[in-house]
Design a protein around this motif. Structure first.
Motif, PDB file in Angstrom:
ATOM      1  N   GLY A   1       0.787  -1.227   0.000  1.00  0.00           N
ATOM      2  CA  GLY A   1       0.000   0.000   0.000  1.00  0.00           C
ATOM      3  C   GLY A   1       0.823   1.283   0.000  1.00  0.00           C
ATOM      4  N   PHE A   2       2.139   1.158   0.016  1.00  0.00           N
ATOM      5  CA  PHE A   2       3.014   2.324   0.147  1.00  0.00           C
ATOM      6  C   PHE A   2       3.753   2.651  -1.148  1.00  0.00           C
ATOM      7  CE2 PHE A   2       2.792   0.543   4.446  1.00  0.00           C
ATOM      8  CZ  PHE A   2       2.445   1.668   5.164  1.00  0.00           C
ATOM      9  N   GLY A   3       4.264   3.894  -1.230  1.00  0.00           N
ATOM     10  CA  GLY A   3       5.150   4.320  -2.302  1.00  0.00           C
ATOM     11  C   GLY A   3       6.587   3.989  -1.957  1.00  0.00           C
ATOM     12  N   LEU A   4       7.430   3.950  -2.991  1.00  0.00           N
ATOM     13  CA  LEU A   4       8.822   3.537  -2.821  1.00  0.00           C
ATOM     14  C   LEU A   4       9.812   4.495  -3.473  1.00  0.00           C
ATOM     15  CD1 LEU A   4       8.279  -0.252  -3.559  1.00  0.00           C
ATOM     16  CD2 LEU A   4       8.971   0.731  -1.361  1.00  0.00           C
ATOM     17  N   ALA A   5       9.419   5.749  -3.695  1.00  0.00           N
ATOM     18  CA  ALA A   5      10.338   6.714  -4.294  1.00  0.00           C
ATOM     19  C   ALA A   5      10.100   8.085  -3.684  1.00  0.00           C
ATOM     20  CB  ALA A   5      10.152   6.775  -5.810  1.00  0.00           C
TER      21      ALA A   5
ATOM     22  N   PHE B   1      22.939   3.758   2.334  1.00  0.00           N
ATOM     23  CA  PHE B   1      21.641   3.650   3.001  1.00  0.00           C
ATOM     24  C   PHE B   1      20.657   2.780   2.222  1.00  0.00           C
ATOM     25  CE2 PHE B   1      23.816   7.472   4.155  1.00  0.00           C
ATOM     26  CZ  PHE B   1      23.803   7.380   5.545  1.00  0.00           C
ATOM     27  N   GLY B   2      21.176   1.983   1.309  1.00  0.00           N
ATOM     28  CA  GLY B   2      20.321   1.092   0.535  1.00  0.00           C
ATOM     29  C   GLY B   2      19.431   1.847  -0.435  1.00  0.00           C
ATOM     30  N   LEU B   3      19.951   2.973  -0.930  1.00  0.00           N
ATOM     31  CA  LEU B   3      19.189   3.806  -1.865  1.00  0.00           C
ATOM     32  C   LEU B   3      19.987   3.989  -3.149  1.00  0.00           C
ATOM     33  CD1 LEU B   3      18.122   6.526   0.713  1.00  0.00           C
ATOM     34  CD2 LEU B   3      16.700   4.661  -0.166  1.00  0.00           C
TER      35      LEU B   3
ATOM     36  N   PRO C   1      14.682   2.480  -3.166  1.00  0.00           N
ATOM     37  CA  PRO C   1      15.482   1.395  -2.607  1.00  0.00           C
ATOM     38  C   PRO C   1      16.289   0.657  -3.673  1.00  0.00           C
ATOM     39  CG  PRO C   1      13.272   1.357  -1.689  1.00  0.00           C
ATOM     40  CD  PRO C   1      13.255   2.345  -2.821  1.00  0.00           C
ATOM     41  N   THR C   2      17.491   0.213  -3.292  1.00  0.00           N
ATOM     42  CA  THR C   2      18.388  -0.453  -4.235  1.00  0.00           C
ATOM     43  C   THR C   2      17.871  -1.807  -4.703  1.00  0.00           C
ATOM     44  OG1 THR C   2      19.656  -1.370  -2.401  1.00  0.00           O
ATOM     45  CG2 THR C   2      20.480   0.660  -3.402  1.00  0.00           C
ATOM     46  N   GLU C   3      17.050  -2.472  -3.899  1.00  0.00           N
ATOM     47  CA  GLU C   3      16.667  -3.836  -4.262  1.00  0.00           C
ATOM     48  C   GLU C   3      15.591  -3.920  -5.344  1.00  0.00           C
ATOM     49  OE1 GLU C   3      15.393  -3.679   0.152  1.00  0.00           O
ATOM     50  OE2 GLU C   3      16.434  -2.345  -1.203  1.00  0.00           O
ATOM     51  N   PHE C   4      15.108  -2.778  -5.811  1.00  0.00           N
ATOM     52  CA  PHE C   4      14.075  -2.784  -6.839  1.00  0.00           C
ATOM     53  C   PHE C   4      14.654  -2.400  -8.196  1.00  0.00           C
ATOM     54  CE2 PHE C   4      11.860  -1.727  -2.852  1.00  0.00           C
ATOM     55  CZ  PHE C   4      11.120  -2.890  -2.744  1.00  0.00           C
ATOM     56  N   PRO C   5      14.094  -2.975  -9.279  1.00  0.00           N
ATOM     57  CA  PRO C   5      14.550  -2.558 -10.610  1.00  0.00           C
ATOM     58  C   PRO C   5      14.357  -1.054 -10.787  1.00  0.00           C
ATOM     59  CG  PRO C   5      12.965  -4.382 -10.753  1.00  0.00           C
ATOM     60  CD  PRO C   5      12.989  -3.922  -9.327  1.00  0.00           C
ATOM     61  N   ASN C   6      15.154  -0.465 -11.663  1.00  0.00           N
ATOM     62  CA  ASN C   6      15.032   0.981 -11.896  1.00  0.00           C
ATOM     63  C   ASN C   6      13.621   1.368 -12.320  1.00  0.00           C
ATOM     64  OD1 ASN C   6      17.729   1.114 -11.307  1.00  0.00           O
ATOM     65  ND2 ASN C   6      18.365   1.324 -13.425  1.00  0.00           N
ATOM     66  N   SER C   7      13.034   0.599 -13.187  1.00  0.00           N
ATOM     67  CA  SER C   7      11.701   0.896 -13.717  1.00  0.00           C
ATOM     68  C   SER C   7      10.654   0.032 -13.033  1.00  0.00           C
ATOM     69  CB  SER C   7      11.680   0.631 -15.217  1.00  0.00           C
ATOM     70  OG  SER C   7      10.371   0.715 -15.716  1.00  0.00           O
ATOM     71  N   ARG C   8       9.552   0.644 -12.656  1.00  0.00           N
ATOM     72  CA  ARG C   8       8.484  -0.119 -12.015  1.00  0.00           C
ATOM     73  C   ARG C   8       7.882  -1.135 -12.984  1.00  0.00           C
ATOM     74  NH1 ARG C   8       2.965   2.051  -9.223  1.00  0.00           N
ATOM     75  NH2 ARG C   8       2.120   0.006  -8.764  1.00  0.00           N
TER      76      ARG C   8
ATOM     77  N   GLN D   1       9.390  -3.199 -14.555  1.00  0.00           N
ATOM     78  CA  GLN D   1      10.182  -4.417 -14.366  1.00  0.00           C
ATOM     79  C   GLN D   1      10.007  -5.033 -12.974  1.00  0.00           C
ATOM     80  OE1 GLN D   1      11.967  -5.666 -17.044  1.00  0.00           O
ATOM     81  NE2 GLN D   1      10.863  -4.001 -18.055  1.00  0.00           N
ATOM     82  N   TYR D   2       9.266  -4.344 -12.107  1.00  0.00           N
ATOM     83  CA  TYR D   2       9.065  -4.792 -10.717  1.00  0.00           C
ATOM     84  C   TYR D   2       8.194  -6.043 -10.678  1.00  0.00           C
ATOM     85  CZ  TYR D   2       7.516  -4.623  -5.844  1.00  0.00           C
ATOM     86  OH  TYR D   2       7.222  -4.924  -4.543  1.00  0.00           O
ATOM     87  N   LYS D   3       8.650  -7.066  -9.952  1.00  0.00           N
ATOM     88  CA  LYS D   3       7.932  -8.341  -9.865  1.00  0.00           C
ATOM     89  C   LYS D   3       7.499  -8.672  -8.438  1.00  0.00           C
ATOM     90  CE  LYS D   3       8.837  -9.294 -14.213  1.00  0.00           C
ATOM     91  NZ  LYS D   3       8.287  -8.264 -15.042  1.00  0.00           N
ATOM     92  N   GLY D   4       7.376  -7.670  -7.595  1.00  0.00           N
ATOM     93  CA  GLY D   4       6.919  -7.905  -6.232  1.00  0.00           C
ATOM     94  C   GLY D   4       8.017  -8.212  -5.235  1.00  0.00           C
ATOM     95  N   GLU D   5       9.248  -7.843  -5.574  1.00  0.00           N
ATOM     96  CA  GLU D   5      10.357  -8.073  -4.650  1.00  0.00           C
ATOM     97  C   GLU D   5      10.066  -7.384  -3.315  1.00  0.00           C
ATOM     98  OE1 GLU D   5      12.146  -7.930  -8.822  1.00  0.00           O
ATOM     99  OE2 GLU D   5      10.644  -6.817  -7.722  1.00  0.00           O
ATOM    100  N   PRO D   6      10.473  -8.001  -2.199  1.00  0.00           N
ATOM    101  CA  PRO D   6      10.268  -7.366  -0.900  1.00  0.00           C
ATOM    102  C   PRO D   6      11.338  -6.306  -0.626  1.00  0.00           C
ATOM    103  CG  PRO D   6      11.364  -9.470  -0.603  1.00  0.00           C
ATOM    104  CD  PRO D   6      11.061  -9.341  -2.080  1.00  0.00           C
ATOM    105  N   ILE D   7      11.047  -5.446   0.302  1.00  0.00           N
ATOM    106  CA  ILE D   7      12.052  -4.506   0.779  1.00  0.00           C
ATOM    107  C   ILE D   7      12.686  -5.115   2.028  1.00  0.00           C
ATOM    108  CG2 ILE D   7      10.430  -3.153   2.197  1.00  0.00           C
ATOM    109  CD1 ILE D   7      12.046  -0.641   1.305  1.00  0.00           C
ATOM    110  N   HIS D   8      13.983  -4.984   2.156  1.00  0.00           N
ATOM    111  CA  HIS D   8      14.711  -5.578   3.278  1.00  0.00           C
ATOM    112  C   HIS D   8      15.080  -4.497   4.289  1.00  0.00           C
ATOM    113  CE1 HIS D   8      14.983  -9.169   0.851  1.00  0.00           C
ATOM    114  NE2 HIS D   8      15.486  -8.447  -0.125  1.00  0.00           N
ATOM    115  N   VAL D   9      15.220  -4.897   5.540  1.00  0.00           N
ATOM    116  CA  VAL D   9      15.710  -3.969   6.548  1.00  0.00           C
ATOM    117  C   VAL D   9      17.188  -3.729   6.250  1.00  0.00           C
ATOM    118  CG1 VAL D   9      16.166  -3.615   9.006  1.00  0.00           C
ATOM    119  CG2 VAL D   9      14.031  -4.715   8.267  1.00  0.00           C
ATOM    120  N   TRP D  10      17.537  -2.467   6.059  1.00  0.00           N
ATOM    121  CA  TRP D  10      18.908  -2.106   5.729  1.00  0.00           C
ATOM    122  C   TRP D  10      19.690  -1.919   7.022  1.00  0.00           C
ATOM    123  CZ3 TRP D  10      20.963  -2.488   1.106  1.00  0.00           C
ATOM    124  CH2 TRP D  10      22.243  -1.952   0.894  1.00  0.00           C
ATOM    125  N   PRO D  11      20.907  -2.484   7.099  1.00  0.00           N
ATOM    126  CA  PRO D  11      21.700  -2.309   8.322  1.00  0.00           C
ATOM    127  C   PRO D  11      21.971  -0.822   8.587  1.00  0.00           C
ATOM    128  CG  PRO D  11      22.805  -3.769   6.758  1.00  0.00           C
ATOM    129  CD  PRO D  11      21.608  -3.213   6.076  1.00  0.00           C
TER     130      PRO D  11
END
Length: 171
Positions: free
Chosen positions: A112-116, A133-135, A150-157, A159-169
């Motif tokens: 339900g949230f935005g990621l940019a 910072f994982g960005l 976030p770094t774990e997502f493809p540049n373009s939405r 291409q996004y396949k539902g990858e989760p966001i991870h807690v960044w150290p």
């Protein structure tokens, strides 16, 4: 005393605490882990003597459509993108905005949230420090040196396949 962070596109930007930013829809509707990464980067920037904050964050789908249409003109052939069965080209002097349904800024990307977010302040410093910072930033990718996600997502939405966001150290 609570830290305050630059917020918005006013000149000068507002200075808000995290609690005050939580009252702002554009901030509150960013994924909580993404917000944590941003605050960590803002705090590190401050400790480095740098001003950095957020200009804009999450968008409602209608706002994304309005932004997209304001920055693009319809064309019969070519262009940069398609939306609602039409082709579009970027207007001269404008930064690209994704068609609705294809922006990480939009509510609903993940849980339900935005990621940019679009940041303000020392963007050169931001670009050099995002990865800590994982960005990732888009000065070279999309010619948008203010845009982070976030770094774990493809540049373009698209291409996004539902990858989760991870807690960044945390640093």
């Amino acid at each position: 005393m609570s830290n305050v962070y630059m917020y918005g596109y006013t000149n000068p930007p507002q200075l808000l605490t995290v609690a005050e930013m939580e009252q702002r829809w554009q901030w509150r509707m960013l994924h909580p882990e993404f917000r944590n990464r941003l605050i960590a980067m803002f705090d590190f920037a401050r400790a480095s003597g740098v001003n950095l904050g957020i200009g804009g964050g999450a968008r409602k789908i209608a706002a994304q459509e309005q932004l997209f249409l304001a920055r693009h003109d319809t064309v019969l052939f070519g262009g940069c993108c398609k939306y609602n069965g039409k082709r579009y080209k970027l207007r001269k002097g404008m930064a690209h905005a994704a068609p609705p349904g294809l922006s990480y800024h939009e509510e609903g990307c993940l849980d339900g949230f935005g990621l940019a977010a679009d940041l303000i302040g020392d963007l050169k410093w931001m670009g050099a420090n995002c990865a800590k910072f994982g960005l990732k930033e888009f000065s070279l990718i999309g010619n948008e040196p203010w845009h982070v996600q976030p770094t774990e997502f493809p540049n373009s939405r698209s291409q996004y396949k539902g990858e989760p966001i991870h807690v960044w150290p945390r640093m």
